[in-house]
Design a protein around this motif. Structure first.
Motif, mmCIF file in Angstrom:
data_model
loop_
_atom_site.group_PDB
_atom_site.id
_atom_site.type_symbol
_atom_site.label_atom_id
_atom_site.label_comp_id
_atom_site.label_asym_id
_atom_site.label_seq_id
_atom_site.Cartn_x
_atom_site.Cartn_y
_atom_site.Cartn_z
ATOM 1 N N UNK A 1 0.885 -1.262 -0.032
ATOM 2 C CA UNK A 1 0.009 -0.120 -0.110
ATOM 3 C C UNK A 1 0.814 1.218 -0.004
ATOM 4 N N UNK A 2 0.436 2.252 -0.579
ATOM 5 C CA UNK A 2 1.150 3.627 -0.863
ATOM 6 C C UNK A 2 0.290 4.698 -0.713
ATOM 7 N N UNK A 3 0.906 5.635 -0.017
ATOM 8 C CA UNK A 3 0.023 7.032 -0.181
ATOM 9 C C UNK A 3 0.635 7.794 -1.279
ATOM 10 N N UNK B 1 15.886 -1.417 -0.356
ATOM 11 C CA UNK B 1 14.808 -1.969 -0.966
ATOM 12 C C UNK B 1 13.495 -1.932 -0.104
ATOM 13 N N UNK B 2 13.590 -1.799 1.323
ATOM 14 C CA UNK B 2 12.502 -1.751 1.995
ATOM 15 C C UNK B 2 11.658 -0.485 1.647
ATOM 16 N N UNK B 3 12.457 0.436 1.105
ATOM 17 C CA UNK B 3 11.644 1.822 0.847
ATOM 18 C C UNK B 3 10.698 1.372 -0.344
ATOM 19 N N UNK B 4 11.283 0.450 -1.267
ATOM 20 C CA UNK B 4 10.233 -0.071 -2.505
ATOM 21 C C UNK B 4 9.403 -1.032 -2.179
ATOM 22 N N UNK B 5 9.837 -1.944 -1.291
ATOM 23 C CA UNK B 5 8.867 -3.070 -0.927
ATOM 24 C C UNK B 5 8.135 -3.126 0.278
ATOM 25 N N UNK B 6 8.296 -1.843 1.099
ATOM 26 C CA UNK B 6 7.466 -1.751 2.211
ATOM 27 C C UNK B 6 6.133 -1.202 2.279
#
Length: 80
Positions: free
Chosen positions: A4-6, A72-77
C-alpha cells in the motif's frame, strides 16, 4: 504489487506548498497525500494508462533486494 502506498498529484502538492509559503497563518506540519491509498499494482496500472504504456510486468522482490540492498525496504515496504 500488494504494497500500500500514499500518493498525491503534483498540482495538489504545489498548490499546498504555495499556500503554505504565502499564508502566514499556516504553521506546523502538514501531511500532503491523497485521501485514498492505493496498492502498488493499482498505482502502476493508473500510471501506465496515464502515460499510454503498459505496466503489467511486476519486478520480483528478490531482484529488487539484490539491486538495492537495505534500501529495498523503501520500495517493498507498505504504508498501510
Amino acid at each position: 504489487g500488494q504494497q500500500w502506498m500514499s500518493w498525491i498529484q503534483i498540482v495538489d502538492l504545489v498548490d499546498l506548498l504555495v499556500e503554505a509559503v504565502e499564508n502566514p497563518q499556516w504553521q506546523g506540519d502538514y501531511n500532503a497525500v491523497a485521501p485514498e491509498r492505493a496498492t502498488n499494482a493499482q498505482f502502476a496500472s493508473a500510471l501506465g494508462r496515464a502515460l499510454g504504456r503498459s505496466a503489467w510486468i511486476p519486478a520480483p522482490a528478490t531482484a529488487i533486494r539484490a539491486a538495492m540492498g537495505e534500501m529495498s525496504e523503501l520500495a517493498l515496504g507498505s504504508q498501510k
